[in-house]
Design a protein around this motif. Structure first.
Motif, mmCIF file in Angstrom:
data_model
loop_
_atom_site.group_PDB
_atom_site.id
_atom_site.type_symbol
_atom_site.label_atom_id
_atom_site.label_comp_id
_atom_site.label_asym_id
_atom_site.label_seq_id
_atom_site.Cartn_x
_atom_site.Cartn_y
_atom_site.Cartn_z
ATOM 1 N N LEU A 187 -17.088 -23.514 17.014
ATOM 2 C CA LEU A 187 -16.471 -23.368 15.692
ATOM 3 C C LEU A 187 -15.656 -24.618 15.337
ATOM 4 C CD1 LEU A 187 -15.827 -21.514 13.245
ATOM 5 C CD2 LEU A 187 -13.757 -20.837 14.475
ATOM 6 N N ASN A 188 -14.908 -25.133 16.309
ATOM 7 C CA ASN A 188 -14.101 -26.334 16.078
ATOM 8 C C ASN A 188 -14.965 -27.500 15.619
ATOM 9 O OD1 ASN A 188 -12.198 -25.546 19.059
ATOM 10 N ND2 ASN A 188 -11.784 -24.948 16.963
ATOM 11 N N MET A 189 -16.189 -27.566 16.138
ATOM 12 C CA MET A 189 -17.085 -28.653 15.751
ATOM 13 C C MET A 189 -17.756 -28.379 14.410
ATOM 14 S SD MET A 189 -18.831 -29.580 19.435
ATOM 15 C CE MET A 189 -19.788 -30.924 18.725
ATOM 16 N N THR A 231 -7.761 -24.630 11.455
ATOM 17 C CA THR A 231 -8.590 -24.544 12.663
ATOM 18 C C THR A 231 -8.635 -25.904 13.347
ATOM 19 O OG1 THR A 231 -10.008 -23.112 11.343
ATOM 20 C CG2 THR A 231 -10.880 -23.838 13.458
ATOM 21 N N GLU A 232 -8.567 -25.907 14.672
ATOM 22 C CA GLU A 232 -8.698 -27.186 15.377
ATOM 23 C C GLU A 232 -10.078 -27.773 15.140
ATOM 24 O OE1 GLU A 232 -6.772 -28.172 19.221
ATOM 25 O OE2 GLU A 232 -6.827 -25.993 19.423
ATOM 26 N N HIS A 233 -10.119 -29.092 15.036
ATOM 27 C CA HIS A 233 -11.379 -29.779 14.810
ATOM 28 C C HIS A 233 -11.687 -30.715 15.967
ATOM 29 C CE1 HIS A 233 -11.464 -29.276 10.124
ATOM 30 N NE2 HIS A 233 -11.870 -28.203 10.771
ATOM 31 N N PHE A 234 -12.858 -30.496 16.573
ATOM 32 C CA PHE A 234 -13.273 -31.366 17.683
ATOM 33 C C PHE A 234 -14.452 -32.218 17.246
ATOM 34 C CE2 PHE A 234 -11.883 -28.104 21.144
ATOM 35 C CZ PHE A 234 -10.560 -28.333 20.809
ATOM 36 N N PRO A 235 -14.463 -33.526 17.563
ATOM 37 C CA PRO A 235 -13.547 -34.265 18.433
ATOM 38 C C PRO A 235 -12.311 -34.873 17.759
ATOM 39 C CG PRO A 235 -15.474 -35.610 17.895
ATOM 40 C CD PRO A 235 -15.665 -34.308 17.207
ATOM 41 N N ILE A 236 -12.138 -34.737 16.450
ATOM 42 C CA ILE A 236 -11.100 -35.550 15.797
ATOM 43 C C ILE A 236 -9.675 -35.192 16.239
ATOM 44 C CG2 ILE A 236 -10.868 -34.124 13.701
ATOM 45 C CD1 ILE A 236 -10.962 -37.927 13.715
#
Ligand code: HEM
Ligand code: FES
Lengths: 106, 421
Positions: free
Chosen positions: B240-242, B94-99
């Motif tokens: 979700l990304n966060m 899953t994409e991770h925000f902000p990294i």
């Protein structure tokens, strides 16, 4: 050359010289001053370079950005009217500014 | 095509090549010695492992790279495969925000994270952190023996409860987050955790996010949902990304830090006694444990443009590993006797939380959890002894260090609280 006088919460005074373009944070860190931690290295990502600026020096400094303002809500010691993040305080010319460091940065 | 290859080959001959792989068993046996060897070769060296990457092992090189998001990007890109760019090899999660973003795109998410995890908000969590730590110790204290590797449970349950996710799932999170790091890559256990268990838990998080959209409450997910990104409401996927980043960022790291500190203190009873006699030293001691153990050993970036960097020529698209743990043992970071633990070290400008615009957003919470765990263990099991001969570390220590088994014995004690986990 810029000059900064740092006073710790315990009252220890250090007067340090910097180079043009240095920030108040960089001058402290280069000299191993314990009162400024500056974990993120100046990226406005940690709020551990918090200082209280002497009132008459506030207006010689660059104005505060929105992000610095927000990050000041995340300091360990509660912000005051004269709080700044020292990594944002770049000094040019022969200024001499006075700052106090908080009791704790983390 | 041929010409381009020729140019690349020529540039590569400049590269100081070393034999190194941060994921290898060789490295896992003694990461400290492995990085000491690299630093003696140069602050920036090249390895051909995993398709080739630079290893930044010198304090100044790591610092400069981490401060320059354009030159050293953490955003996803096609270079080096698909997936999260802060890992080598990349992992398609899953994409991770902000990294997974660079400034300025990362900033709206980072600002929300900052607000969620300020010292004053974290201070409000203190009673909860203390309660769960006490409950966890209650669970083991009567027996006189425990596996401290299960300490992962403490940051798991705290994180899950704080996020208002179903608390009864904490054992699943705790187990999955440990196994992702400790099960051998490709083993049936690893496949089960990464392909079934973690996706199942993610589905549950999605349901909670959708539910909070309909019925907002006073919880971090509702707080994130209340924000805008560039003038439009944040999407459930972005939330979700966060949230997925928060869960995966804090659980293994805190368990690793506390576990390694407990193991070390068991072997150094004089320092343990000093901490028992002077609990005020704990805050500074935790900073030193962060430096010395560096729970997150190293994370990657992708080079954004051709440039000279600390004596080598890096090229756009090159992958680079920033070894925080190595910087933390480099005397150039201002550390006297860097291979020794000095719980009163000051100043201590360690890189255990990273450096630059992605520097750990959860550091205040991480510190509070680690401090609480160590303080309560020392208070309630002051004579605990780790069975050093039977300690089992993760098979890979390249990114996260920690334990699959950390057996300990102690004089049994009494439960503190009426409730049970
Ligand atoms: C002792 C514990 C911890 C350690 C050693 C640690 C380490 C790190 C490091 C090294 C980074 C930088 C990543 C990079 O530059 O590529 C980071 C980022 C991050 N950490 Fe932590 N962490 C800890 C605890 C936590 C906790 C408890 C949370 C959440 C509550 C958390 C949330 C995050 C987040 C959200 C980021 C990404 C920030 C961004 O991209 O701007 N961490 N952490
Ligand atoms: S050094 Fe991190 S905000 Fe100033």
């Amino acid at each position: 050359m810029p000059k900064v006088t740092y006073t710790s919460a315990a009252g220890d005074v250090s007067v340090l010289d910097g180079n043009a373009g240095d920030s108040v944070m960089e001058i402290a860190v280069r000299n191993g001053l314990p009162g400024i931690v500056a974990d993120c290295g100046g990226s406005l990502a940690c709020s551990t370079c918090h200082v209280f600026v002497r009132e008459e020096d506030l207006e010689v400094l660059e104005p505060m950005s929105d992000l610095e303002d927000e990050m000041l809500d995340g300091t360990t010691e509660e912000r005051r009217y004269n709080s700044r993040l020292s990594c944002q305080l770049k000094l040019e010319g022969d200024v001499h500014v006075y700052v106090e460091t908080p009791e704790s940065q983390v | 095509m041929t010409e381009q290859t020729a140019v690349e080959t020529e540039a590569r001959t400049d590269r100081p090549v070393v034999d190194f792989d941060h994921n290898a068993e060789e490295h896992a046996k003694d990461p400290v010695a492995s990085y000491r060897r690299l630093r003696s070769e140069g602050p920036v060296v090249w390895t051909e492992s995993w398709g080739g990457y630079w290893v930044l092992s010198g304090y100044d090189a790591i610092f400069d790279a981490a401060r320059d998001d354009e030159m050293f990007s953490s955003a996803r890109s096609p270079h080096g495969g698909e997936g999260q760019a802060i890992l080598i090899p990349k992992r398609p999660i899953t994409e991770h925000f902000p990294i997974d973003l660079d400034p300025p795109a990362s900033m709206p998410y980072r600002r929300i994270m900052n607000q969620l995890l300020t010292p004053s908000r974290v201070e409000e969590m203190r009673p909860m952190v203390e309660k769960y730590t006490a409950l966890f110790i209650d669970d083991i204290i009567e027996s006189g023996e425990a596996d401290f590797a299960t300490l992962t449970g403490i940051p798991s349950i705290i994180t899950i409860d704080w996020l208002s996710l179903p608390v009864e799932d904490w054992r699943r999170y705790s187990f999955a987050h440990r196994k992702v790091l400790s099960a051998p890559l490709g083993s049936p256990e690893y496949i089960k955790v990464t392909e079934e268990e973690l996706p199942a838990l993610t589905e549950k998080v999605k349901e909670v996010i959708a539910e909070r959209r309909r019925n907002p409450g006073d919880d971090p997910i509702s707080f994130i949902l209340g924000h805008e990104i560039g003038g439009r409401p944040i999407t459930e996927e972005e939330v979700l990304n966060m949230v997925d980043l928060i869960i995966s960022g804090g659980v293994g790291t805190v368990a690793s830090l506390s576990g390694q500190a407990l193991e070390w203190l068991s072997a150094h009873p004089d320092v343990r006694q000093r901490l028992i006699d002077n609990p005020d030293l704990m805050q500074n001691a935790v900073e030193e444990f962060l430096r010395f153990f560096s729970p997150t050993q190293a994370l990657a970036r992708t080079v954004g443009q051709d440039a000279d960097f600390h004596g080598v020529k890096v090229r756009k698209g090159d992958r680079a590993l920033l070894a925080w743990s190595s910087g933390n043992r480099d005397a150039a970071g201002g550390f006297d006797n860097p291979d020794e633990v000095d719980i009163e070290r000051m100043p201590n400008r360690h890189m255990a939380f990273g450096v630059g615009s992605h520097r750990c957003a959860g550091s205040h919470l991480g510190r509070l959890m680690a401090r609480t765990i160590l303080t309560q263990v020392l208070e309630r099991m002051p004579d605990y002894k780790v069975d050093h001969a039977n300690v089992v570390r993760y098979p890979r220590q390249g990114v996260n260090t920690g334990f699959d088994r950390l057996p300990a014995t102690f004089t049994p004690g009494k439960r503190l609280l009426g409730e049970r986990l």
